[in-house]
Design an enzyme around this catalytic site. Structure first.
Site, mmCIF file in Angstrom:
data_model
loop_
_atom_site.group_PDB
_atom_site.id
_atom_site.type_symbol
_atom_site.label_atom_id
_atom_site.label_comp_id
_atom_site.label_asym_id
_atom_site.label_seq_id
_atom_site.Cartn_x
_atom_site.Cartn_y
_atom_site.Cartn_z
ATOM 1 N N HIS A 103 0.691 -1.047 -0.056
ATOM 2 C CA HIS A 103 -0.072 -0.077 0.275
ATOM 3 C C HIS A 103 0.883 1.112 -0.089
ATOM 4 O O HIS A 103 1.998 1.374 0.674
ATOM 5 C CB HIS A 103 -0.960 -0.006 1.142
ATOM 6 C CG HIS A 103 -0.341 0.119 2.713
ATOM 7 N ND1 HIS A 103 -0.211 1.376 2.925
ATOM 8 C CD2 HIS A 103 0.051 -0.770 3.568
ATOM 9 C CE1 HIS A 103 0.088 1.470 4.277
ATOM 10 N NE2 HIS A 103 0.242 0.198 4.571
ATOM 11 N N ASP A 116 5.757 2.481 7.333
ATOM 12 C CA ASP A 116 4.285 1.994 7.061
ATOM 13 C C ASP A 116 3.695 3.025 5.961
ATOM 14 O O ASP A 116 2.884 3.910 6.565
ATOM 15 C CB ASP A 116 3.424 2.030 8.421
ATOM 16 C CG ASP A 116 2.077 1.531 8.031
ATOM 17 O OD1 ASP A 116 1.876 0.569 7.150
ATOM 18 O OD2 ASP A 116 1.135 1.536 9.033
ATOM 19 N N GLU A 148 -5.308 1.929 1.935
ATOM 20 C CA GLU A 148 -5.145 0.675 3.076
ATOM 21 C C GLU A 148 -5.464 1.079 4.299
ATOM 22 O O GLU A 148 -6.203 0.576 5.071
ATOM 23 C CB GLU A 148 -3.672 0.074 3.048
ATOM 24 C CG GLU A 148 -3.417 -1.412 3.764
ATOM 25 C CD GLU A 148 -2.977 -1.241 5.118
ATOM 26 O OE1 GLU A 148 -3.054 -1.969 5.797
ATOM 27 O OE2 GLU A 148 -2.812 0.053 5.532
ATOM 28 N N GLU A 149 -4.896 2.146 4.677
ATOM 29 C CA GLU A 149 -5.094 2.765 6.308
ATOM 30 C C GLU A 149 -6.573 3.250 6.340
ATOM 31 O O GLU A 149 -6.759 3.369 7.640
ATOM 32 C CB GLU A 149 -4.228 3.987 6.395
ATOM 33 C CG GLU A 149 -2.845 3.706 6.153
ATOM 34 C CD GLU A 149 -2.274 2.683 7.315
ATOM 35 O OE1 GLU A 149 -3.026 2.363 8.168
ATOM 36 O OE2 GLU A 149 -0.939 2.469 7.180
ATOM 37 N N ASP A 177 4.379 -4.962 3.871
ATOM 38 C CA ASP A 177 3.833 -3.988 4.604
ATOM 39 C C ASP A 177 4.662 -3.849 5.812
ATOM 40 O O ASP A 177 5.038 -4.919 6.387
ATOM 41 C CB ASP A 177 2.527 -4.359 5.099
ATOM 42 C CG ASP A 177 1.744 -3.168 5.462
ATOM 43 O OD1 ASP A 177 2.355 -2.184 5.899
ATOM 44 O OD2 ASP A 177 0.572 -3.345 5.627
#
Length: 293
Positions: A103, A116, A148-149, A177
């Site tokens: 992501h 991240d 994604e978050e 990830d």
């Protein structure tokens, strides 16, 4: 727990080749040869250090990396109210597909989002270069997923818009990830057993560290969008109980990445992707693995 298996079946030697190239030969058997190109560490680190602090520009940054890497089949998938998914396709000899995903977005509240997940997203183009060095049986799709978050929105959108025929062609989804804060880890409880076995074998053959660290109660990952569609998946990461607090905090910045661990993770994933091309094509996969520098 460190995964420790088949070590006695692997041999490793280093040989310098013409044109100042060097190669690692990792022998499992004499039936096949797996090769991949190892992108120079300085380029891998440069891409990591070129992180973009805001989500609106991250997809564009990953797209530029793909373009710089020579990807000729580069597209975007529009996702409502979000930056696009970025997709680079490396055609193979068949239409069986291995998806490699990470992501591109970060949480808005804190930190630079280097761990991240710029750490995973910025490797996509380097991995494209690695497997592009030799003809492949499988078609590879490298995807930078948006949102994604916010609840795996980009990967869910991608999976939901696959036709049944397209889904049937996807034989593996390898997700990256949060890399580089420790040696390579795998989310074993949420991994297809065949893909986990192949990763074990690649790590043993390359003599690179790999440990099982399951994050069932800590978060989610884009791999789970594919699991919901019964597509084999695996997530590779570097999170431990000690490093978990880095995520979604002001500590998520470039200084949190251990460059030796990060480059080793890149090498392992590159070798793994090349090995999967043989492994998934054989009921009893065996291979010589060559890493060209």
């Amino acid at each position: 727990m460190i995964l420790d298996f088949v070590k006695t079946t692997f041999e490793i030697t280093r040989k310098c080749l013409p044109a100042a190239l060097c190669a690692f030969f990792l022998s499992l058997s004499a039936y096949a040869q797996v090769q991949f190109h190892a992108v120079d560490r300085s380029l891998v680190e440069t891409r990591l250090k070129s992180y973009v602090p805001n989500n609106a520009d991250r997809a564009a940054g990953i797209k530029k990396f793909f373009s710089d890497s020579g990807c000729k089949n580069l597209t975007e998938q529009a996702v409502p109210k979000l930056p696009p998914n970025v997709i680079c396709i490396l055609p193979g000899q068949s239409d069986q597909i291995i998806i490699v995903g990470a992501h591109t977005d970060k949480v808005a509240e804190a930190g630079e989002g280097v761990v991240d997940n710029w750490s995973g997203a910025s490797l996509l183009s380097s991995l494209y270069e690695s497997v592009n060095s030799e003809p492949r049986r499988h078609t590879y799709m490298f995807i930078g997923f948006t949102g994604e978050e916010k609840g795996l929105l980009g990967s869910k959108y991608y999976v939901e818009h696959l036709t049944p025929a397209q889904r049937a062609k996807i034989v593996a989804m390898v997700n990256m990830d949060t890399l580089g804060v420790s040696p390579t880890k795998v989310w074993a409880t949420h991994a297809d057993q065949s893909l986990l076995t192949a990763l074990d074998q690649a790590a043993g053959g390359m003599k690179l560290p790999l440990a099982e660290v399951d994050v069932d109660k800590l978060g989610d990952a884009d791999s789970e969008s594919f699991a919901s569609a019964h597509i084999p998946r695996i997530t590779i990461h570097s999170i431990t109980q000690e490093t978990w607090p880095i995520l979604h905090s002001d500590r998520d910045r470039l200084s949190a990445v251990k460059m030796d661990d990060y480059y080793n993770s890149y090498l392992l994933i590159a070798g793994y992707l090349a090995y999967l091309d043989t492994y998934l094509s054989s009921a009893s996969p065996t291979a010589h693995t060559t890493t060209a520098h």
